[in-house]
Design a protein around this motif. Structure first.
Motif, short mmCIF file in Angstrom:
data_model
loop_
_atom_site.label_atom_id
_atom_site.label_comp_id
_atom_site.label_asym_id
_atom_site.label_seq_id
_atom_site.Cartn_x
_atom_site.Cartn_y
_atom_site.Cartn_z
N THR A 1 0.85 -1.18 0.10
CA THR A 1 0.10 0.10 0.04
C THR A 1 0.84 1.33 0.13
OG1 THR A 1 -1.56 -0.92 1.38
CG2 THR A 1 -2.00 1.25 1.08
N PRO A 2 1.24 1.84 -1.25
CA PRO A 2 1.90 2.87 -1.23
C PRO A 2 1.28 4.03 -0.74
CG PRO A 2 1.30 2.50 -3.31
CD PRO A 2 0.89 1.50 -2.72
N LYS A 3 2.05 5.07 -0.11
CA LYS A 3 1.53 6.38 0.60
C LYS A 3 1.35 7.45 -0.64
CE LYS A 3 2.16 9.41 4.34
NZ LYS A 3 2.87 10.06 5.41
N ILE A 4 0.05 7.88 -0.99
CA ILE A 4 -0.13 8.63 -2.04
C ILE A 4 -0.82 10.03 -1.16
CG2 ILE A 4 -1.56 9.09 -4.00
CD1 ILE A 4 -1.42 6.01 -4.07
N ASP A 5 -0.46 11.10 -1.62
CA ASP A 5 -1.03 12.25 -1.22
C ASP A 5 -1.86 12.91 -2.36
OD1 ASP A 5 -1.53 14.65 -0.29
OD2 ASP A 5 0.41 15.44 0.25
N PHE A 6 -2.79 12.31 -2.38
CA PHE A 6 -3.64 12.63 -3.42
C PHE A 6 -4.10 14.03 -3.61
CE2 PHE A 6 -7.87 12.79 -6.02
CZ PHE A 6 -7.54 11.93 -7.09
N LYS A 7 -4.56 14.55 -2.52
CA LYS A 7 -5.07 16.07 -2.43
C LYS A 7 -3.95 16.97 -2.86
CE LYS A 7 -6.92 19.44 0.62
NZ LYS A 7 -6.11 20.68 0.66
N THR A 8 -2.62 16.72 -2.60
CA THR A 8 -1.47 17.71 -2.86
C THR A 8 -1.06 17.39 -4.49
OG1 THR A 8 -0.78 17.72 -0.54
CG2 THR A 8 0.82 18.36 -2.27
N LEU A 9 -1.40 16.28 -4.89
CA LEU A 9 -1.17 15.89 -6.30
C LEU A 9 -2.09 16.82 -7.26
CD1 LEU A 9 -0.18 14.06 -8.57
CD2 LEU A 9 -1.60 12.44 -7.87
N VAL A 10 -3.20 16.64 -6.85
CA VAL A 10 -4.26 17.39 -7.72
C VAL A 10 -4.18 18.72 -7.63
CG1 VAL A 10 -6.60 17.52 -7.94
CG2 VAL A 10 -5.95 15.41 -7.62
N GLU A 11 -3.77 19.33 -6.47
CA GLU A 11 -3.53 20.69 -6.12
C GLU A 11 -2.49 21.13 -6.85
OE1 GLU A 11 -3.25 20.91 -1.91
OE2 GLU A 11 -5.67 21.29 -1.72
N ARG A 12 -1.46 20.42 -6.82
CA ARG A 12 -0.31 20.79 -7.79
C ARG A 12 -0.55 20.83 -9.17
NH1 ARG A 12 3.00 17.89 -11.05
NH2 ARG A 12 2.47 15.88 -9.83
N ILE A 13 -1.26 20.01 -9.92
CA ILE A 13 -1.77 19.74 -11.30
C ILE A 13 -2.40 21.05 -11.49
CG2 ILE A 13 -3.17 18.70 -12.94
CD1 ILE A 13 -2.28 16.07 -11.69
N SER A 14 -3.42 21.24 -10.70
CA SER A 14 -4.63 22.41 -10.85
C SER A 14 -3.59 23.75 -10.87
CB SER A 14 -5.45 22.51 -9.98
OG SER A 14 -6.43 21.15 -10.03
N LYS A 15 -2.98 23.95 -9.88
CA LYS A 15 -1.91 25.11 -9.74
C LYS A 15 -1.13 25.36 -11.02
CE LYS A 15 1.20 27.40 -6.60
NZ LYS A 15 2.37 27.63 -7.46
N THR A 16 -0.47 24.28 -11.52
CA THR A 16 0.24 24.49 -12.49
C THR A 16 -0.49 24.80 -14.02
OG1 THR A 16 1.78 22.63 -11.78
CG2 THR A 16 1.77 23.34 -14.31
N VAL A 17 -1.78 24.09 -14.03
CA VAL A 17 -2.72 24.51 -15.07
C VAL A 17 -3.06 25.98 -15.15
CG1 VAL A 17 -4.66 23.90 -16.19
CG2 VAL A 17 -3.32 22.16 -15.81
N ASP A 18 -3.44 26.41 -14.18
CA ASP A 18 -4.14 27.71 -13.89
C ASP A 18 -3.04 28.83 -13.93
OD1 ASP A 18 -6.58 26.65 -12.97
OD2 ASP A 18 -6.31 26.85 -10.83
#
Length: 459
Positions: free
Chosen positions: A74-91
């Motif tokens: 079970t890998p540790k995934i910070d999904f919230k931060t991942l999506v926030e990073r993507i959205s910030k980059t796109v924005d």
């Protein structure tokens, strides 16, 4: 009424007709009802691939045991931060468009919804504009199926799925096309319990051999229900309940979230085209001629809204064609599409350029088919490949490649060998003149070409 040389509706592929002609001195008005950059940047290919790449890493790690490498189950995934990073980059990328336009005195950016008053007059924010030429690049949006109970529920389309910061424990994906499969694959890799509901078959417009292989491989890792019919949907106590018929058998499915990705529809319904002589087909896509001109003189359309190709790389080609012929060469000439490729970024990847075997048979071509598996190569041995192949379809007389199909690791990269070959009108013989790096994935393509050559010689 404000007068311009050019009016562009849409800042996705339409951007090809904004800055380039403005630098030649043309006065341009560009109208955008959402955020600059269009679907690809804001809610399509760019954020989806930023989400899918980490999912690919997880998929590789999941299968690492065959290489004698073990990771935590079970890998540790910070999904919230991942999506926030993507959205910030796109924005940030989207936000960079407006300052660039503002620095250009020949560009007027208008935030608002464009609607036609007549063929050459557009109203936006209560103001009327006209131009010598108008370019419609307003794109498309998700098409929502008419399923009883769906309307009013908090289902997701691709737009919401790319911005969701909490990973659902369970997810039902409705659809078997590339958007459904790519996003569903990503969510599954991050830990959601994903079930795919497919009306007929996955990627059903691909070559038959590719569809067979994809379903076999993808279904080993994912829960896939083919030949499904959704009877109704209920949403109670923050849960979705779907009554589904699968191969004639009724069942009820339950999930925390629901993603609907069953196709797209053109954004023509908001343009008030009834006020013009611009014609659309039965599905609402704008009809254009070989110059990408609509049935209204001086009004052009490109991209998703014309229903020909649905890729950012194809609308870029169309925009560059219009700029070149209308503003650089100033010579009317028809658009000639080179082979238009595409790829599906799942695991396994799928890529294609040219015709399928089914299309060639239906069109009466005299051709041969040659296929080489990933496993029959040195790099396939290194990767312990147990699936995937490259398939080429070659015309007997000319020995030209009419279609190329890849399914497996880095298929979207390997296919470029054939994109260039077909664009240049090359033959199997041209491919075999090359020295290929050993051992590298393109050797699989070479091996397919060798097989094709053997078949052609024996015919």
């Amino acid at each position: 009424m404000k007068r311009y040389d050019i009016i562009v509706i849409g800042t996705g592929g339409g951007a090809k007709l904004v800055s380039p002609p403005s630098k030649l001195g043309y006065k341009v008005a560009v109208i955008e009802k959402e955020t600059p950059g269009g679907t690809c940047l804001n809610r399509g290919c760019i954020p989806s691939k930023m989400l899918i790449y980490p999912a690919e890493i997880l998929s590789l790690a999941k299968n690492s045991k065959k290489f004698q490498i073990t990771f935590p189950d079970t890998p540790k995934i910070d999904f919230k931060t991942l999506v926030e990073r993507i959205s910030k980059t796109v924005d940030e990328e989207s936000a960079s468009v407006l300052p660039a336009y503002a620095r250009n005195p020949n560009i007027d950016y208008i935030q608002g919804t464009a609607s036609f008053v007549s063929d050459k007059v557009i109203r936006v924010n209560g103001e009327e504009l006209t131009a010598e030429r108008i370019f419609i690049a307003a794109g498309a949006r998700p098409s929502i199926p008419n399923i009883p109970g769906l309307e009013g529920t908090p289902y997701m389309t691709s737009r919401e799925a790319l911005r969701k910061t909490d990973l659902p424990k369970s997810l039902i994906v409705v659809g078997g096309g590339f958007i459904a499969l790519e996003l569903g694959f990503a969510y599954s890799s991050f830990g959601s319990d994903v079930t795919f509901l497919v009306r007929s078959r996955m990627l059903r417009n691909e070559d038959g051999d590719v569809v067979d292989e994809f379903e076999k491989v993808f279904s080993k890792e994912q829960k896939v229900l083919l030949h499904t019919n959704i009877q109704k949907i209920e949403y109670n106590d923050n849960r979705f309940y779907l009554d589904v018929t699968v191969d004639g058998k009724e069942t009820r499915l339950e999930s925390e979230s629901l993603l609907v990705a069953t196709g797209i529809r053109p954004n023509t319904d908001g343009l008030a085209l009834s006020n013009t002589t611009i014609q659309t087909d039965k599905n609402g896509y704008i009809q254009v001629n070989e110059y990408l001109e609509t049935t209204a003189s001086g009004v052009y359309a490109l991209g998703d809204i014309i229903g020909k190709y649905f890729y950012r790389h194809s609308v870029n080609f169309e925009g560059e064609f219009l700029f070149r012929t209308l503003y650089q060469e100033k010579k009317k000439s028809p658009i000639v599409y080179p082979p238009v490729p595409h790829a599906v970024f799942t695991h396994p990847q799928v890529a294609r350029v040219g015709k399928t075997e089914e299309q060639l048979k239906a069109e009466g071509f005299d051709f041969i088919s040659a296929k080489n598996p990933y496993s029959a190569s040195a790099t396939g041995m290194a990767r312990l490949s147990d699936s995937g192949f490259i398939k080429i379809l070659v015309e007997k007389k000319s020995r030209k490649v009419l279609g190329a199909h890849a399914i497996g690791d880095e298929a979207s990269n390997v296919i470029h060998l054939f994109i260039l070959l077909m664009t240049m009108g090359g033959t199997v013989d041209d491919l075999l003149k090359m020295i290929f790096i050993h051992p590298a994935l393109p050797e699989i393509a070479r091996n397919a070409a060798r097989k094709a050559n053997e078949i052609l010689r024996s015919n």
